[in-house]
Design a protein around this motif. Structure first.
Motif, PDB file in Angstrom:
ATOM      1  N   ARG A 182      31.566 -20.393  20.089  1.00 52.75           N
ATOM      2  CA  ARG A 182      31.177 -21.549  20.906  1.00 52.75           C
ATOM      3  C   ARG A 182      32.450 -22.268  21.331  1.00 52.75           C
ATOM      4  NH1 ARG A 182      25.852 -21.394  20.817  1.00 52.75           N
ATOM      5  NH2 ARG A 182      24.787 -20.631  18.949  1.00 52.75           N
ATOM      6  N   ILE A 183      32.433 -22.783  22.553  1.00 54.80           N
ATOM      7  CA  ILE A 183      33.634 -23.286  23.210  1.00 54.80           C
ATOM      8  C   ILE A 183      33.485 -24.759  23.575  1.00 54.80           C
ATOM      9  CG2 ILE A 183      35.065 -23.111  25.286  1.00 54.80           C
ATOM     10  CD1 ILE A 183      35.481 -20.731  23.556  1.00 54.80           C
ATOM     11  N   LYS A 184      34.552 -25.522  23.367  1.00 58.04           N
ATOM     12  CA  LYS A 184      34.667 -26.871  23.896  1.00 58.04           C
ATOM     13  C   LYS A 184      36.077 -27.038  24.449  1.00 58.04           C
ATOM     14  CE  LYS A 184      31.310 -29.379  21.042  1.00 58.04           C
ATOM     15  NZ  LYS A 184      31.107 -30.514  20.094  1.00 58.04           N
ATOM     16  N   GLY A 185      36.193 -27.774  25.556  1.00 58.20           N
ATOM     17  CA  GLY A 185      37.515 -28.002  26.111  1.00 58.20           C
ATOM     18  C   GLY A 185      37.445 -28.641  27.469  1.00 58.20           C
ATOM     19  N   HIS A 186      38.542 -28.565  28.190  1.00 67.56           N
ATOM     20  CA  HIS A 186      38.603 -29.162  29.521  1.00 67.56           C
ATOM     21  C   HIS A 186      39.511 -28.339  30.416  1.00 67.56           C
ATOM     22  CE1 HIS A 186      41.896 -31.076  27.199  1.00 67.56           C
ATOM     23  NE2 HIS A 186      42.582 -30.836  28.296  1.00 67.56           N
ATOM     24  N   VAL A 187      39.273 -28.469  31.726  1.00 65.42           N
ATOM     25  CA  VAL A 187      40.026 -27.765  32.754  1.00 65.42           C
ATOM     26  C   VAL A 187      40.467 -28.776  33.803  1.00 65.42           C
ATOM     27  CG1 VAL A 187      39.980 -25.924  34.475  1.00 65.42           C
ATOM     28  CG2 VAL A 187      38.585 -25.728  32.424  1.00 65.42           C
ATOM     29  N   HIS A 188      41.722 -28.680  34.229  1.00 70.30           N
ATOM     30  CA  HIS A 188      42.230 -29.461  35.350  1.00 70.30           C
ATOM     31  C   HIS A 188      42.542 -28.494  36.493  1.00 70.30           C
ATOM     32  CE1 HIS A 188      42.987 -33.411  33.329  1.00 70.30           C
ATOM     33  NE2 HIS A 188      42.997 -32.632  32.255  1.00 70.30           N
ATOM     34  N   VAL A 189      41.835 -28.649  37.616  1.00 70.15           N
ATOM     35  CA  VAL A 189      42.079 -27.841  38.810  1.00 70.15           C
ATOM     36  C   VAL A 189      42.328 -28.789  39.969  1.00 70.15           C
ATOM     37  CG1 VAL A 189      41.210 -26.040  40.339  1.00 70.15           C
ATOM     38  CG2 VAL A 189      40.506 -26.062  37.952  1.00 70.15           C
TER      39      VAL A 189
END
Length: 342
Positions: A182-189
């Motif tokens: 299971r994944i948690k996180g953030h992306v900046h594009v």
């Protein structure tokens, strides 16, 4: 008492090699696939791949796709870097803007990136067009393992024989295992932040890989909200004889991992942007299980991967349904160009 998620494997496999191997073809590789539960964003494979002959300049292989069909990709050799954790273990490895860390073997990993990737679209990739201009991209994810690893060739005696005496071992690249998480996180594009929560699939590989005998493959896996899960890899058969490798597993609602094999796979016979069939039939001692699937998002590679001279590679996500329960999982398919309808 915490559940054992090692599957009986040595925790030492989780740590990276500390020095350049004697074999120039030896690989030390870590991969993470990420599927946003909302279906808006996915990373269908981010890989660090150090190969003996270019040990100081490992490969970074990164794929990003969103629901609109926008893609970002980076396949590049970058300066390598590594570090030990507080106990002196080779827990951290990366190249250029990419960094993996084993925080706790078979339980928790992190992945970070801060750099650029080349923009395109699924439609342009289907046509074999080159990627476009670089785009700023940064992300950080924590992966919490949700099931024991699946060691290739470890489910059945038949699969083990394929790894030892057939082409399976060379195609897989030595010791290779997958682990759902299971994944948690953030992306900046482009300066915009997206918080991500979903599922993933992690791969560790240590060995020598030779794709020369590959005629195509189907790879699928998914983790469902209830904890049920499946994984499957089948290599396309030649004109004579069975598949070079065929192995799968099912995880039931009680967490038991059951060996299985692929009875029917959704071979890629055409290139489509989405809505292509991704359904499978898996056979185990408990009977035949049908898992319905529909492709949601894809990237296509005509030029970069090992078999690009003869084949086309698809990597993406699919919505899978098992007895009415739905989730988003991964799909990877490779097909010889002469087997793809125009």
């Amino acid at each position: 008492m915490a559940t054992d998620l090692s599957g009986g494997l040595d925790p030492g496999f989780e740590y990276f090699a500390g020095s350049k191997p004697a074999d120039p073809q030896m690989r030390d590789s870590s991969t993470l696939w990420i599927m946003d539960s909302a279906g808006e964003i996915a990373f269908p494979r981010v890989t660090f791949d150090a190969i003996g002959e270019d040990w100081e300049a490992p490969w970074v292989q990164l794929n990003f796709v969103d629901a609109s069909g926008r893609t970002l990709r980076l396949w590049s050799e970058q300066p390598g870097h590594q570090a030990t954790d507080g106990q002196g273990r080779q827990a951290i490895r990366g190249a250029g803007p990419l960094r993996f860390q084993c925080v706790e073997p078979f339980r928790r990993w992190t992945m970070e990136f801060n750099g650029q990737a080349l923009a395109s679209t699924t439609t342009r990739q289907m046509a074999g067009e080159p990627d476009g201009a670089p785009v700023d991209l940064a992300f950080r994810f924590e992966a919490e393992m949700a099931a024991p690893p699946w060691l290739m060739g470890g489910m059945t005696a038949q699969a083990a024989r394929s790894m030892k005496v057939g082409d399976g071992g060379a195609l897989m690249g030595g010791i290779r295992y997958e682990q759902l998480c299971r994944i948690k996180g953030h992306v900046h594009v482009d300066g915009k932040k997206h918080d991500i929560e979903g599922t993933g699939m992690r791969v560790r590989r240590q060995g020598v890989r030779n794709m020369g005998a590959a005629l195509g493959h189907c790879q699928h896996s998914a983790l469902f909200p209830s904890g049920r899960a499946f994984g499957a890899i089948v290599m396309a058969p030649g004109p004579e004889g069975p598949e070079a490798f065929n192995e799968a597993f099912l995880v039931d609602s009680d967490g038991r991992q059951v060996p299985a094999r692929v009875v029917k796979a959704p071979w890629m016979t055409r290139l489509t942007e989405k809505s292509d069939d991704a359904s499978l039939l898996l056979e185990s001692a408990a009977g035949t299980v049908r898992i319905d699937g529909e492709v949601l998002a894809s990237l296509f590679d005509h030029h970069l991967f090992e078999m690009a001279e003869t084949s086309v590679l698809q990597q993406g996500t699919a919505r899978y349904t098992w007895d009415g329960e739905e989730t988003i999982g991964l799909i990877e398919r490779c097909t010889l160009k002469n087997r793809i309808a125009s």
